[in-house]
Write an enzyme that holds these catalytic residues in place. Sequence first.
Site, PDB file in Angstrom:
ATOM      1  N   HIS A  26      32.101  56.363  38.352  1.00 23.22           N
ATOM      2  CA  HIS A  26      33.224  55.908  37.529  1.00 23.22           C
ATOM      3  C   HIS A  26      32.761  55.152  36.287  1.00 23.22           C
ATOM      4  O   HIS A  26      33.486  55.080  35.296  1.00 23.22           O
ATOM      5  CB  HIS A  26      34.142  54.982  38.336  1.00 23.22           C
ATOM      6  CG  HIS A  26      34.732  55.630  39.547  1.00 23.22           C
ATOM      7  ND1 HIS A  26      35.674  56.637  39.471  1.00 23.22           N
ATOM      8  CD2 HIS A  26      34.521  55.420  40.865  1.00 23.22           C
ATOM      9  CE1 HIS A  26      36.023  57.018  40.690  1.00 23.22           C
ATOM     10  NE2 HIS A  26      35.337  56.299  41.563  1.00 23.22           N
ATOM     11  N   HIS A  86      29.914  45.902  34.234  1.00 27.54           N
ATOM     12  CA  HIS A  86      30.223  47.315  34.094  1.00 27.54           C
ATOM     13  C   HIS A  86      30.958  47.541  32.774  1.00 27.54           C
ATOM     14  O   HIS A  86      31.373  46.590  32.105  1.00 27.54           O
ATOM     15  CB  HIS A  86      31.036  47.849  35.289  1.00 27.54           C
ATOM     16  CG  HIS A  86      32.370  47.203  35.450  1.00 27.54           C
ATOM     17  ND1 HIS A  86      32.633  46.206  36.350  1.00 27.54           N
ATOM     18  CD2 HIS A  86      33.552  47.432  34.805  1.00 27.54           C
ATOM     19  CE1 HIS A  86      33.893  45.834  36.272  1.00 27.54           C
ATOM     20  NE2 HIS A  86      34.476  46.569  35.332  1.00 27.54           N
ATOM     21  N   HIS A 135      33.625  50.159  30.154  1.00 33.07           N
ATOM     22  CA  HIS A 135      34.701  51.136  30.002  1.00 33.07           C
ATOM     23  C   HIS A 135      34.616  51.658  28.572  1.00 33.07           C
ATOM     24  O   HIS A 135      34.493  50.870  27.628  1.00 33.07           O
ATOM     25  CB  HIS A 135      36.067  50.492  30.247  1.00 33.07           C
ATOM     26  CG  HIS A 135      36.203  49.894  31.624  1.00 33.07           C
ATOM     27  ND1 HIS A 135      36.691  50.607  32.699  1.00 33.07           N
ATOM     28  CD2 HIS A 135      35.905  48.653  32.095  1.00 33.07           C
ATOM     29  CE1 HIS A 135      36.688  49.837  33.779  1.00 33.07           C
ATOM     30  NE2 HIS A 135      36.217  48.645  33.439  1.00 33.07           N
ATOM     31  N   HIS A 144      32.766  44.235  31.108  1.00 39.01           N
ATOM     32  CA  HIS A 144      33.273  43.216  32.027  1.00 39.01           C
ATOM     33  C   HIS A 144      32.116  42.578  32.785  1.00 39.01           C
ATOM     34  O   HIS A 144      31.312  43.283  33.400  1.00 39.01           O
ATOM     35  CB  HIS A 144      34.251  43.835  33.034  1.00 39.01           C
ATOM     36  CG  HIS A 144      35.499  44.355  32.405  1.00 39.01           C
ATOM     37  ND1 HIS A 144      36.309  45.300  33.012  1.00 39.01           N
ATOM     38  CD2 HIS A 144      36.089  44.042  31.219  1.00 39.01           C
ATOM     39  CE1 HIS A 144      37.338  45.549  32.214  1.00 39.01           C
ATOM     40  NE2 HIS A 144      37.222  44.811  31.123  1.00 39.01           N
ATOM     41  N   THR A 178      41.027  46.403  37.366  1.00 44.43           N
ATOM     42  CA  THR A 178      41.568  47.527  36.603  1.00 44.43           C
ATOM     43  C   THR A 178      41.241  48.873  37.246  1.00 44.43           C
ATOM     44  O   THR A 178      41.419  49.919  36.633  1.00 44.43           O
ATOM     45  CB  THR A 178      41.035  47.513  35.157  1.00 44.43           C
ATOM     46  OG1 THR A 178      39.609  47.656  35.176  1.00 44.43           O
ATOM     47  CG2 THR A 178      41.410  46.221  34.445  1.00 44.43           C
ATOM     48  N   THR A 179      40.766  48.838  38.488  1.00 42.38           N
ATOM     49  CA  THR A 179      40.556  50.053  39.279  1.00 42.38           C
ATOM     50  C   THR A 179      41.131  49.806  40.672  1.00 42.38           C
ATOM     51  O   THR A 179      41.269  48.652  41.102  1.00 42.38           O
ATOM     52  CB  THR A 179      39.058  50.397  39.400  1.00 42.38           C
ATOM     53  OG1 THR A 179      38.353  49.286  39.964  1.00 42.38           O
ATOM     54  CG2 THR A 179      38.457  50.740  38.042  1.00 42.38           C
TER      55      THR A 179
END
Length: 319
Positions: free
Chosen positions: A103, A130, A132, A155, A238-239
């Site tokens: 992801h 991580h 995005h 993040h 957010t996941t």
Amino acid sequence: MTWLEFSGHNITRRMYAFYSALLLASLLRVTVGAKWCYESQVSCDHKCKGPNEWADIAPTCGGTSQSPINLVTKKITFKKSLTALEFYSYQETFHSVITNNGHTAKVNLSGAAQINGGELESNYKAMEIHFHWGKNGSPGSEHTIDGEQYPMEMHIVHIKEMYRSVEEALTDPSGVAVLGFLFQETGSSNKKYESIINALANIAHPGNSTTLQSLSLDLLIPSHSMLTSYFRYKGSLTTPGCTESVIWTVFEDAILLSKEQLSAFSALQFEDGAPMVGTFRPVQPLNGREVFYSRCNVVFVNTMLVVSAVLTTFMTLKA
């Protein structure tokens, strides 16, 4: 109770247990079998649950305090008590691995680096990083500011120092504190990110990991003096499972990377071999939550831009 009554009672209990077990098994199949994915992955060939269907997998994803959100500068509340955050051991170098987890690109941290201040109620230790992103430097951040989506967002996930894992911290309504950093494109490469950018070529496929050259968290973020302007609100992961146990701090000053550096993240792949792009959740409803800002210069800056534009127009007409 007669034998017949006892027998009937026994059968009823067995049937109840049977149907309960059947229902549980069915729910487990739905939960375990369903895969969540980003909107960029949803297609006729790849039938996974996109962001609009995440609540089918994790009901909390349909909650009222979800993240990310659009940060509207005209509607924020200046809060003087949101002082500068204090960073501990952010300057210390560390060795870790970076992983393609299917992801995102994720870096595990030891918890040695910590943050406090800015109305955080405890010391929070850093557990992971991580990212995005969009596609080759196109819009891909999760949080937006006045509707503007940035190319990427990082993040740094922290948990209260009393907890041993993110999962444990999520049981506390304020157990997790995430620092969000937005990225903007610039004409030259950011040398501080070379360790991560160079490592991406070695983790193209899900499950791939590689060792990072030694770096520090301070190398990855703006100087501490630039981190006094930030937004603060209460939200969620957010996941999936979108747990609403996160104190969000999103910094206003962006980190600069070149087009090539931003595009390097798009070389990663999802499980089906497709390019890992568009790895962001769309912004979620605010639902009456209040968003705070650490300084009052956002409105001031916007006002100055308007005044400047008016003066420029006036001088042009006068000339």
